[in-house]
Design a protein around this motif. Structure first.
Motif, PDB file in Angstrom:
ATOM      1  N   THR A  35       0.833  -1.204   0.000  1.00 16.97           N
ATOM      2  CA  THR A  35       0.000   0.000   0.000  1.00 16.97           C
ATOM      3  C   THR A  35       0.868   1.254   0.000  1.00 16.97           C
ATOM      4  O   THR A  35       0.613   2.210  -0.743  1.00 16.97           O
ATOM      5  N   LYS A  95      -3.755   1.421  -4.415  1.00 14.21           N
ATOM      6  CA  LYS A  95      -3.399   1.597  -3.002  1.00 14.21           C
ATOM      7  C   LYS A  95      -4.620   1.400  -2.104  1.00 14.21           C
ATOM      8  O   LYS A  95      -4.564   0.700  -1.085  1.00 14.21           O
ATOM      9  N   ASN A  96      -5.764   1.987  -2.485  1.00 15.51           N
ATOM     10  CA  ASN A  96      -6.965   1.873  -1.659  1.00 15.51           C
ATOM     11  C   ASN A  96      -7.580   0.485  -1.713  1.00 15.51           C
ATOM     12  O   ASN A  96      -8.177   0.024  -0.740  1.00 15.51           O
ATOM     13  N   LEU A  99      -5.532  -1.346   0.621  1.00 14.83           N
ATOM     14  CA  LEU A  99      -5.864  -0.892   1.973  1.00 14.83           C
ATOM     15  C   LEU A  99      -7.124  -1.583   2.488  1.00 14.83           C
ATOM     16  O   LEU A  99      -7.187  -1.990   3.655  1.00 14.83           O
ATOM     17  N   HIS A 102      -6.248  -5.132   3.242  1.00 16.89           N
ATOM     18  CA  HIS A 102      -5.464  -5.120   4.471  1.00 16.89           C
ATOM     19  C   HIS A 102      -6.376  -4.982   5.690  1.00 16.89           C
ATOM     20  O   HIS A 102      -6.197  -5.669   6.702  1.00 16.89           O
TER      21      HIS A 102
END
Length: 603
Positions: A35, A95-96, A99, A102
């Motif tokens: 991320t 990235k999101n 995220l 995650h």
């Protein structure tokens, strides 16, 4: 520089707890770092974008700016104007997405660890020896299973967050170095100064965390004790005293946790203010030097995105240290209960054929200065009714605990059918034994379910079959409990209350006897099981024992000597030793301890 010695000690305690899900933390960390990579690459794209916005696409840049300049060298500026923003959008979307994944995995990791800790501790308590359990405070155990287990899970979360924050800091530090190594070195120097200032708070948080754990355990212990003994409190008019003790314990929890919250609450604002001071210093430095605007703005964006990771790092350290007390308490219970687990054998056991023999058996509780059992040798033959009598403290209940294999002898050996008792599967051994003790525990469910609980393989508190119902009624009749059960408002469906509080002592004892008889055990042990019965009920139960004892081994620990008159042999114990042995007429003729006790009860 940061001193992680306290964190290392907490981490060393936490890591063994993650063995059941070994891939959890690495997976979460990899996703966290990925991320950060996506975000860092996306932010670095602002350098060529700023160049385009200022019509300076040919500017001479270094580091990441130079990398993007090389990659986009063959792309016309007109195309770059939409490709760069689109690339930034795609990287941030990636990235999101990472995220979110995650977050989901992190939640799964939290709850799985929490579930594993609670079930592991409970399983070990079920397998621990009775001496260890007797030494534990029930309120403290409940606190450990509930609050401390959850706080340990929170500590593991803090550990994962700490690792992710450190890895993210490394990733962003690399991006910052590639963007401007001069500004990065200056930032690291200022961050080191800020971190040193937070150490005082961290030390205070550790101390308060330990005090908070102790205060909470004490509070749960006081509450559990007062509620368990609430009838005694009322009988002796000690409500004011009980309320005062509860209030003091609750106030101590409140005061300690408020102080802990104050200290932990100061970490985030101080970190944010320190970061603002860092940005201000950087702005002053930039204005006094020749730093390219696009590089500086990108650097600021990255530093701005680094701020939450710095706050998360400081917060995780504070949490980890604050929760260290809970982690250590829980780990100590896991380790100790594991050490006190009775070793289990593999030999099956179906019925008693040759008998039980104790050879030179001694046992001493770890909390006692003197042995409870001393050099005891005896034999119990299959089908016998054996009575164990003696004054209080003679070791009778300890002998029952040894026969039930609640604990093992300190010295000597117990053999069953010629083989050492520890070589048998402990569950198979206990399934052939039914115990009715003087300390009766009934569950807060119906009378039917409490009796059916004794049936091997019957799911507890589930709807019973017709066959099970017939067995329950038959056992209740044998225990002289059927008549009074029928007279109750809902009969066998009557809920008995916590620990059977809605029943008299004699009724509870007869239901406990029915629960033992319903499993048709090969060995029946009655440990002071007729103490709360009236003379008529005791006589009826003696007749029951005469009936059911024909084809099973019966061991009766008795204070009332009238209950042992039909025993095949009577074992007289005193101060942990076997002092007399024989039938009732033989022992009366010896005019020894048994005769003295017998005469005292006849007066």
């Amino acid at each position: 520089m940061m001193n992680f010695s306290r964190e290392r000690r907490a981490i060393a305690t936490l890591l063994p707890l993650t063995r059941q899900i070994p891939r959890a933390i690495p997976t979460v960390v990899v996703l966290g770092v990925a991320t950060a990579l996506f975000e860092g690459l996306g932010l670095s794209l602002f350098i060529p974008l700023f160049h385009l916005m200022t019509n300076d696409a040919a500017a001479n840049t270094a580091g990441l700016g130079r990398l993007w300049q090389v990659l986009f060298a063959q792309v016309p500026p007109a195309h770059l104007r939409w490709m760069a923003p689109l690339a930034i959008l795609l990287l941030l979307a990636g990235k999101n997405g990472l995220l979110y994944l995650h977050t989901v995995l992190f939640s799964r990791f939290n709850w799985r660890i929490s579930h594993h800790l609670r079930t592991r501790i409970f399983a070990q308590l079920l397998q621990a020896d009775a001496e260890f359990l007797m030494a534990q405070d029930a309120g403290r155990l409940m606190s450990l299973l509930d609050k401390e287990a959850w706080q340990t899970t929170q500590a593991l979360s803090a550990l994962a967050t700490l690792i992710i924050s450190l890895c993210t800091l490394v990733v962003f530090s690399i991006f910052l170095l590639l963007t401007s190594w001069r500004l990065t070195l200056l930032s690291l120097l200022l961050l080191a100064i800020v971190s040193g200032g937070i150490q005082t708070l961290i030390r205070q948080i550790k101390s308060l965390g330990q005090r908070a754990t102790e205060a909470n355990s004490a509070f749960v212990g006081v509450g559990f004790e007062q509620l368990s003994g609430i009838q005694t409190v009322r009988q002796f008019g000690q409500q004011t005293r009980a309320q005062r003790q509860f209030d003091q314990a609750s106030d101590q929890v409140c005061t300690t946790f408020m102080a802990l919250d104050r200290q932990m609450g100061a970490v985030s604002p101080l970190s944010e203010f320190a970061f603002a001071a860092l940005l201000t210093t950087l702005l002053i430095v930039v204005f006094q030097s020749e730093v390219e605007v696009s590089v500086f703005l990108t650097f600021l964006f990255m530093l701005y995105r680094l701020a939450p990771q710095m706050k998360a790092l400081d917060g995780s350290r504070a949490n980890l240290i604050a929760l260290a007390g809970s982690v250590q308490a829980l780990s100590a219970l896991i380790e100790t209960s594991q050490q006190r687990r009775l070793p289990n054998g593999s030999r099956p056991f179906t019925h008693l054929s040759a008998g039980i023999r104790l050879t030179n058996v001694s046992f001493q509780y770890q909390t006692s200065d003197a042995p409870a059992i001393q050099h005891l040798s005896l034999q119990i033959l299959p089908g016998q009714t054996v009575a164990i009598v003696g004054p209080s403290g003679a070791g009778k209940s300890t002998l029952v605990g040894l026969l039930m294999r609640q604990f093992d002898p300190t010295i000597g050996q117990i053999a069953v059918d010629g083989a050492p008792l520890p070589t048998y599967d402990v569950d198979a051994w206990r399934q052939q034994i039914a115990l009715v003790s003087q300390d009766i525990y009934l569950f807060n469910t119906s009378i039917r379910n409490n009796i059916a609980y004794g049936i091997i393989g019957n799911p507890p508190f589930k709807t019973t079959t017709e066959a099970t119902t017939a067995s329950v009624v038959q056992a209740a009749k044998l225990a002289n409990a059927h008549d009074f059960i029928q007279q109750m408002p809902q009969g066998y469906e009557t809920v008995v209350g916590e620990r059977g509080v809605r029943l008299s002592g004699g009724q509870r004892q007869r239901i406990a006897l029915a629960r033992a008889l319903v499993r048709d055990p090969g060995i029946l042990i009655l440990d002071e099981a007729t103490n709360a019965l009236d003379s008529l009920s005791e006589h009826l139960i003696q007749e029951t024992l005469t009936t059911v004892g024909c084809d099973r081994t019966v061991i009766i620990v008795a204070h009332r000597l009238s209950t042992v008159e039909q025993a095949d042999q009577v074992l007289v114990m005193d101060q942990g030793r076997l002092v007399e042995q024989g039938t009732v007429p033989q022992l009366l003729a010896q005019a020894g301890l048994f005769a003295q006790l017998y005469d005292l009860q006849r007066v």
